[in-house]
Design an enzyme around this catalytic site. Structure first.
Site, mmCIF file in Angstrom:
data_model
loop_
_atom_site.group_PDB
_atom_site.id
_atom_site.type_symbol
_atom_site.label_atom_id
_atom_site.label_comp_id
_atom_site.label_asym_id
_atom_site.label_seq_id
_atom_site.Cartn_x
_atom_site.Cartn_y
_atom_site.Cartn_z
ATOM 1 N N ASP A 33 -21.645 -40.221 -25.845
ATOM 2 C CA ASP A 33 -22.598 -40.145 -24.461
ATOM 3 C C ASP A 33 -23.195 -41.496 -24.526
ATOM 4 O OD1 ASP A 33 -23.838 -37.768 -23.119
ATOM 5 O OD2 ASP A 33 -25.010 -39.814 -22.881
ATOM 6 N N THR A 133 -16.688 -32.175 -11.543
ATOM 7 C CA THR A 133 -16.252 -32.119 -10.531
ATOM 8 C C THR A 133 -16.433 -33.532 -9.692
ATOM 9 O OG1 THR A 133 -17.141 -30.395 -10.799
ATOM 10 C CG2 THR A 133 -17.341 -30.428 -8.958
ATOM 11 N N GLU A 168 -13.811 -27.849 -14.245
ATOM 12 C CA GLU A 168 -14.289 -26.541 -15.889
ATOM 13 C C GLU A 168 -15.185 -25.639 -14.633
ATOM 14 O OE1 GLU A 168 -14.403 -26.854 -18.615
ATOM 15 O OE2 GLU A 168 -15.476 -24.893 -17.959
ATOM 16 N N PHE A 169 -15.134 -24.400 -14.875
ATOM 17 C CA PHE A 169 -15.833 -23.209 -14.115
ATOM 18 C C PHE A 169 -16.349 -22.670 -15.464
ATOM 19 C CE2 PHE A 169 -11.506 -23.661 -13.163
ATOM 20 C CZ PHE A 169 -11.435 -24.067 -11.587
ATOM 21 N N LYS A 236 -12.007 -26.060 -7.651
ATOM 22 C CA LYS A 236 -13.557 -26.602 -7.933
ATOM 23 C C LYS A 236 -13.954 -25.945 -6.610
ATOM 24 C CE LYS A 236 -16.486 -26.398 -10.468
ATOM 25 N NZ LYS A 236 -17.317 -25.278 -11.385
ATOM 26 N N PHE A 281 -21.455 -11.411 -7.561
ATOM 27 C CA PHE A 281 -22.511 -12.583 -6.848
ATOM 28 C C PHE A 281 -22.399 -12.058 -4.909
ATOM 29 C CE2 PHE A 281 -20.860 -14.764 -10.089
ATOM 30 C CZ PHE A 281 -21.496 -16.459 -9.812
ATOM 31 N N ALA A 284 -28.910 -9.631 -3.587
ATOM 32 C CA ALA A 284 -29.780 -10.482 -2.365
ATOM 33 C C ALA A 284 -30.618 -10.503 -3.591
ATOM 34 C CB ALA A 284 -29.577 -9.548 -1.382
ATOM 35 N N GLY A 289 -29.229 -21.600 -6.568
ATOM 36 C CA GLY A 289 -29.869 -22.701 -6.389
ATOM 37 C C GLY A 289 -28.831 -23.543 -8.108
ATOM 38 N N CYS A 292 -24.437 -27.179 -9.649
ATOM 39 C CA CYS A 292 -23.474 -27.278 -9.312
ATOM 40 C C CYS A 292 -23.350 -27.009 -7.494
ATOM 41 C CB CYS A 292 -21.961 -26.261 -10.042
ATOM 42 S SG CYS A 292 -22.435 -26.982 -11.877
HETATM 43 N N1 LIG Z 1 -22.903 -27.875 -15.903
HETATM 44 C C1 LIG Z 1 -22.470 -27.378 -15.005
HETATM 45 O O1 LIG Z 1 -22.739 -25.697 -15.509
HETATM 46 C C2 LIG Z 1 -20.880 -27.205 -14.213
HETATM 47 C C3 LIG Z 1 -19.824 -26.457 -14.991
HETATM 48 C C4 LIG Z 1 -19.083 -26.779 -14.152
HETATM 49 C C5 LIG Z 1 -18.959 -28.441 -14.299
HETATM 50 N N2 LIG Z 1 -19.988 -28.824 -13.741
HETATM 51 C C6 LIG Z 1 -19.471 -30.778 -14.042
HETATM 52 O O2 LIG Z 1 -18.969 -31.369 -14.816
HETATM 53 C C7 LIG Z 1 -19.910 -32.765 -14.892
HETATM 54 C C8 LIG Z 1 -21.390 -32.525 -15.941
HETATM 55 O O3 LIG Z 1 -21.782 -31.777 -15.613
HETATM 56 P P1 LIG Z 1 -22.876 -31.640 -16.577
HETATM 57 O O4 LIG Z 1 -23.941 -30.369 -16.284
HETATM 58 O O5 LIG Z 1 -22.529 -31.466 -17.713
HETATM 59 O O6 LIG Z 1 -24.192 -32.759 -17.168
HETATM 60 P P2 LIG Z 1 -24.688 -33.276 -17.588
HETATM 61 O O7 LIG Z 1 -26.139 -34.244 -17.496
HETATM 62 O O8 LIG Z 1 -25.492 -32.520 -18.636
HETATM 63 O O9 LIG Z 1 -23.878 -34.136 -18.562
HETATM 64 C C9 LIG Z 1 -23.522 -35.570 -18.110
HETATM 65 C C10 LIG Z 1 -23.556 -36.538 -19.282
HETATM 66 O O10 LIG Z 1 -22.463 -37.891 -19.730
HETATM 67 C C11 LIG Z 1 -23.980 -38.839 -19.974
HETATM 68 N N3 LIG Z 1 -23.085 -39.800 -19.503
HETATM 69 C C12 LIG Z 1 -23.332 -40.598 -17.976
HETATM 70 N N4 LIG Z 1 -22.440 -41.898 -17.706
HETATM 71 C C13 LIG Z 1 -21.895 -41.900 -19.213
HETATM 72 C C14 LIG Z 1 -20.939 -43.001 -19.899
HETATM 73 N N5 LIG Z 1 -21.064 -43.882 -18.301
HETATM 74 N N6 LIG Z 1 -20.655 -42.764 -20.532
HETATM 75 C C15 LIG Z 1 -20.487 -42.253 -21.316
HETATM 76 N N7 LIG Z 1 -21.642 -41.192 -21.716
HETATM 77 C C16 LIG Z 1 -22.485 -41.120 -19.719
HETATM 78 C C17 LIG Z 1 -24.595 -38.549 -19.580
HETATM 79 O O11 LIG Z 1 -25.630 -39.226 -20.772
HETATM 80 C C18 LIG Z 1 -25.137 -36.988 -19.928
HETATM 81 O O12 LIG Z 1 -25.407 -36.942 -21.057
HETATM 82 C C19 LIG Z 1 -20.326 -32.643 -13.554
HETATM 83 O O13 LIG Z 1 -19.383 -33.705 -12.905
HETATM 84 C C20 LIG Z 1 -20.701 -31.127 -13.365
HETATM 85 O O14 LIG Z 1 -20.920 -31.104 -11.469
HETATM 86 C C21 LIG Z 1 -20.966 -28.572 -13.898
#
Ligand SMILES: NC(=O)c1ccc[n+]([C@@H]2O[C@H](COP(=O)([O-])OP(=O)(O)OC[C@H]3O[C@@H](n4cnc5c(N)ncnc54)[C@H](O)[C@@H]3O)[C@@H](O)[C@H]2O)c1
Length: 463
Positions: A33, A133, A168-169, A236, A281, A284, A289, A292
């Site tokens: 990260d 995503t 990812e789901f 997705k 789902f 009501a 929110g 995602c």
């Molecule tokens: N949160 C969910 O429930 C969920 C479910 C399915 C898919 N997704 C998708 O997964 C992806 C990640 O979502 P999330 O909720 O885990 O995000 P998040 O914000 O919790 O985590 C993202 C992480 O990436 C790091 N990051 C960003 N740019 C970086 C870089 N250049 N190098 C290294 N680290 C970097 C950030 O510091 C952060 O810790 C998104 O595209 C989201 O749409 C999320």
């Protein structure tokens, strides 16, 4: 099983859970990260996000799980590299791919530097996996940026890699469980060998041959869906848009139920038992929110418009959802008359139970609207309270639901945390001020018990 060296870029809700689960099933995983404080925290054994079971899983897998900010080092040592960074909505609603792009370029540079410094010891191409995503076409975009990154180091930019889409789901609040027991694993790729690597990587999860204690196991094997890159990326968005539409659909039905005196809970039960519809789902309330649904529906609408198609159904899905939040305010106004000087309690702040995530949480907009109408707003959340304090300075945050209800003229059930669902109506009524209005934004409380306790109960579409 074949053990892989796995890199996961982005140690957030998705990356950290993915990394911990893959380490748990026997792979060696390095999570990267750019946030140094986050990496330091993880190194010290502290998990910076709230996700049931995650802290325990990270601790149990520590032997095979490391944390770093060194992306090039991880690229050199990985067989498979997941990109799991954030893809927030841009100003026009489309997905902002700048984090994904930055990572892809760095991957190309790191691969080329490894080549230059004495040739790569790599036995097979690096598989770069889009887990973030991302809209259709992003697999090709990532591939192009890897090549461009490599060309910054060597003229030809010849590096050995493949790109796979593996959306990812997982659901926040049950992310570990969902990653260990997914309904399906979707893999999109143009090259057979990349799919073979991914199948081997996921084998312990597909065959469910990993150690306990994550029982009970709901199924024996997990199906793979293998497809081209574009279809995997679309799956997705289509999945999230469908789920959001299903919620907006039942909210539309709830509004009509309210007008004609029907009970949407009974209606949802009656239609949900139809196998073609399904019961999930269909709750009501104040609507969807989170991090995602809003951004993915908006990104899909943006893609449709980019190609000259008006996404009429998705537009309606969004406008019904926006209406639901305004309906909370209308319900408050109807029974309180004016909100000026009133105290309103929000029960639950996170966008759903069992998470500390407040991204696009309905509570934020409701709190702002209620506050702008002159009411004092107090919010209760067992986990997300601290974060809410930083986002909404005007919100008084408490960590006991009954403390929130003390002296409140109205309360809104925003998040169906267990503590909220199990609220004692008698105790709530004894603490509140007249008219003791309870707006049940999730239709989770029993109207009859609330009414007999002296609460003025208002649900969504409950007759
Ligand atoms: N949160 C969910 O429930 C969920 C479910 C399915 C898919 N997704 C998708 O997964 C992806 C990640 O979502 P999330 O909720 O885990 O995000 P998040 O914000 O919790 O985590 C993202 C992480 O990436 C790091 N990051 C960003 N740019 C970086 C870089 N250049 N190098 C290294 N680290 C970097 C950030 O510091 C952060 O810790 C998104 O595209 C989201 O749409 C999320």
């Amino acid at each position: 099983m074949e053990e892989f060296n796995v890199g996961v870029v982005g140690a957030g809700y998705v990356g950290l859970v993915t990394g911990a689960c893959l380490a748990h099933v026997g792979h060696r995983v390095a999570c990267v990260d750019k946030n140094e404080a986050r990496v330091a925290e993880l190194e010290e054994g502290r998990v910076p996000i709230y996700e049931p079971g995650l802290e325990e899983l990270v601790a149990r897998s520590r032997k095979r799980l490391s944390f770093t900010t060194d992306l090039p080092g991880v690229v050199r040592n990985s067989d498979v590299l997941f990109i799991a960074v954030d893809t927030p909505p841009g100003e026009d609603g489309s997905a902002d791919l700048s984090s994904v792009g930055a990572v892809a370029r760095s991957v190309g540079r790191a691969l080329a530097e490894a080549e230059r410094e004495g040739g790569s010891a790599r036995e097979r191409p690096l598989v770069v996996v889009n887990k973030s995503t991302v809209p259709v076409g992003s697999g090709d975009y990532v591939s192009m940026l890897v090549r461009e990154g490599a060309q910054e180091v060597t003229a030809g930019g010849e590096v050995d890699y493949r790109v796979v889409s593996n959306p990812e789901f997982l659901r926040e609040g049950s992310a570990v469980y969902d990653s260990m027991f997914p309904d399906r694993i979707v893999l999109g790729a143009e090259k057979r060998d990349a799919l073979d690597t991914m199948r081997a990587l996921y084998e312990p999860i597909v065959e469910q041959t990993f150690p306990t204690p994550l029982d009970p196991r709901p199924r024996d094997t997990v199906p793979f869906v293998t497809t081209d890159l574009a279809s995997a990326e679309m799956i997705k968005y289509a999945a999230n848009a469908f789920l959001a539409t299903k919620i907006s659909f039942i909210n539309e039905v709830a509004t009509v139920c309210e007008l004609v005196g029907a009970d949407v809970s009974s209606v949802a039960n009656g239609i949900g038992l139809d196998g073609r519809i399904g019961a999930r789902f269909l709750n009501a309330g104040i609507g969807w929110g989170g991090s995602c649904f809003p951004k993915d529906v908006s990104a899909l609408r943006a893609v449709a418009r980019e190609y000259g198609h008006e996404p009429t159904l998705l537009d309606a899905t969004v406008s019904v959802n926006e209406r639901q939040k305004k309906a909370v305010i209308q319900k408050l106004q109807r029974d309180l008359r004016t909100l000026k000087g009133k105290r309103v309690a929000l029960l639950g702040l996170a966008f759903k139970p069992n998470t500390d995530d407040l991204r696009e949480a309905p509570s934020l907009e409701i709190a702002r609207l209620v506050h702008s109408l002159g009411a004092r707003v107090v919010g209760y959340d067992p986990v997300a309270g601290k974060k809410a304090r930083t986002l909404l300075p005007d919100l008084q945050v408490v960590f006991d639901p009954y403390e929130a209800l003390e002296g409140a003229h109205a309360a809104v059930v925003v998040t169906e945390w267990e503590e909220v669902v199990e609220l004692d109506p008698e105790r709530a009524a004894s603490l509140m001020e007249a008219p003791k209005l309870l707006v049940d934004g999730r239709n989770v409380l029993d109207p009859a018990s609330c009414l007999s306790a002296g609460l003025l109960y208002r649900g969504f579409g409950r007759g």
